[in-house]
Design a protein around this motif. Structure first.
Motif, PDB file in Angstrom:
ATOM      1  N   ASP A 119       3.648   7.474  -1.025  1.00 26.49           N
ATOM      2  CA  ASP A 119       3.434   6.706  -2.246  1.00 26.49           C
ATOM      3  C   ASP A 119       4.261   7.383  -3.341  1.00 26.49           C
ATOM      4  O   ASP A 119       4.218   8.607  -3.484  1.00 26.49           O
ATOM      5  N   LYS A 142       0.809  -1.212   0.000  1.00 31.62           N
ATOM      6  CA  LYS A 142       0.000   0.000   0.000  1.00 31.62           C
ATOM      7  C   LYS A 142       0.847   1.268   0.000  1.00 31.62           C
ATOM      8  O   LYS A 142       0.448   2.294  -0.524  1.00 31.62           O
ATOM      9  N   TYR A 143       2.029   1.219   0.622  1.00 27.86           N
ATOM     10  CA  TYR A 143       2.906   2.376   0.722  1.00 27.86           C
ATOM     11  C   TYR A 143       4.281   2.031   0.146  1.00 27.86           C
ATOM     12  O   TYR A 143       4.662   0.871   0.080  1.00 27.86           O
ATOM     13  N   SER A 144       5.019   3.078  -0.218  1.00 30.38           N
ATOM     14  CA  SER A 144       6.328   2.872  -0.831  1.00 30.38           C
ATOM     15  C   SER A 144       7.462   3.017   0.166  1.00 30.38           C
ATOM     16  O   SER A 144       8.394   2.234   0.169  1.00 30.38           O
ATOM     17  N   THR A 176       0.843  10.076   1.931  1.00 28.73           N
ATOM     18  CA  THR A 176      -0.443   9.389   1.879  1.00 28.73           C
ATOM     19  C   THR A 176      -1.092   9.337   3.250  1.00 28.73           C
ATOM     20  O   THR A 176      -2.302   9.515   3.378  1.00 28.73           O
TER      21      THR A 176
END
Length: 389
Positions: A249, A234-236, A257
């Protein structure tokens, strides 16, 4: 400047690993800069353990203020002889642990090292950074053969007071071509070395534009303390700042985010923190093996476990003097703005000890436990976050 190694031993399958003393050695020594007439202490600014298939030796990278060393810890067989007769006879051999410095890495620049990060996919490469540069090193090359992909040093003395400075650099865990670095102004830049050798072309900049602060303490609040990239899909990546953890993100550059305010009672005490110089404290950030939980430290000997999926902030205090506090976890729900709820009579929000703080901690990359460093002690924790009903 000493590096202390502990060995994990399990008393049973269900118990936490016990850390037993294994070996220690002097990794860094005092250094003197003749040009600036500055003496640097032997403090270790960064440490990485190189992967190895041979458990009889351990290769350790340590960074001082200006020098990076590669040391090897190994077992050496010391022969013992029977000296009772005229001709000594071999009796047995005894294993002794020793250390040796294999290589030194030193750049031609006089900046102070603030980060050290190993390339997980290609352990022969690692990066280090000072206030203005990121250096790319190769273990197989000589100490002065290096590449400088990032150089943001001001060209004139007039620009030096207003320019941003690098505070943290790290490799992307799952991609050997990408590294990230953060600055004191809150900028995070992702650098892909496959794109170009020109910094202006291979960099992508990220910053929370909605959180611009115009004050004397803005850089201290926005400063990037640490970066973690091993997150869920979901996240980077995530960044630790003085008051919050931000989740980013790669497709969204102008704001994070999600934002998690760690300890909101500090907001009303920023003036005091600035006067006492506590605002310059730095806190590390790490993730568990799934990437769903974030771990970071704080004041009052408190550490935070952030559940990014359920949006929970579990606050745990380490206090040997009060067993009830040691075994009590406070789980706070995080709302859409990143805030938690604190009662007015909450002791943890009014009585804050800024001398007691957890700045260094780490999740185990393979097991469900974490380690906290408090003064000269290491604490081990393990547990499960309650599922949201």
């Amino acid at each position: 400047g000493r590096c202390i190694i502990f060995k994990k031993e399990y008393e049973s399958k269900k118990s936490l690993p016990k850390l037993n003393y294994y070996f220690e050695f002097a990794a860094q020594e005092k250094d003197f800069d003749a040009h600036k007439s500055i003496e640097y202490s032997e403090e270790i600014k960064g440490l990485e353990i190189l992967p190895s298939s041979n458990y009889s030796k351990i290769d350790v990278l340590t960074a001082g203020y200006r020098i990076i060393k590669l040391d090897r810890i190994y077992q050496d067989a010391i022969p013992e002889f029977d000296m009772s007769s005229k001709i000594p006879k071999f009796r047995s051999s005894k294993d002794e642990i020793k250390s040796i410095t294999k290589k030194k890495f030193c750049s031609n620049y006089s900046g102070e090292i603030n980060s050290l990060s190993l390339n997980r996919e290609n352990p022969n490469n690692f990066i280090s950074s000072d206030e203005y540069r990121v250096f790319l090193w190769d273990l197989n090359c000589s100490g002065r053969d290096l590449y400088t992909p990032v150089d943001i040093e001001p060209k004139t003395e007039f620009e030096s007071d207003s320019t941003e400075k690098i505070t943290k650099s790290t490799y992307m865990d799952l991609n050997p071509h990408i590294f990230l670095y953060g600055t004191n102004t809150g900028n995070i830049r992702i650098c892909d070395l496959r794109t170009s050798s020109d910094r202006l072309k291979f960099e992508t900049s990220y910053k929370d534009e909605k959180n611009e602060i115009a004050s004397a303490i803005s850089n201290s609040i926005l400063c990037v303390h640490d970066i973690a990239s091993s997150l869920s899909d979901k996240y980077s990546f995530a960044t630790r700042h003085y008051l919050s953890i931000n989740l980013w993100d790669v497709r969204k550059q102008n704001e994070p985010t999600s934002k998690f305010l760690l300890y909101e009672p500090l907001i009303n005490k920023l003036s005091y923190l600035y006067q006492k110089n506590y605002i310059n404290d730095k806190f590390s950030l790490s993730t568990d093996k799934t990437g769903a939980f974030l771990l970071t430290g704080g004041y009052n000997n408190m550490f935070h476990v952030i559940d990014t999926e359920q949006r929970l902030n579990t606050q745990i205090v380490i206090d040997d003097n009060d067993e009830k506090i040691m075994n009590t976890n406070v789980i706070r729900k995080i709302n859409s703005k990143g805030s938690c709820f604190y009662k007015k009579d909450d002791k943890s929000s009014s009585d804050i000890n800024f001398e007691k703080k957890i700045q260094h901690q780490a999740f185990s990359p393979v097991e469900n436990y974490s380690l906290m460093v408090v003064y000269n002690c290491i604490y081990s924790y393990s547990g499960n976050i309650a599922k949201k009903k």
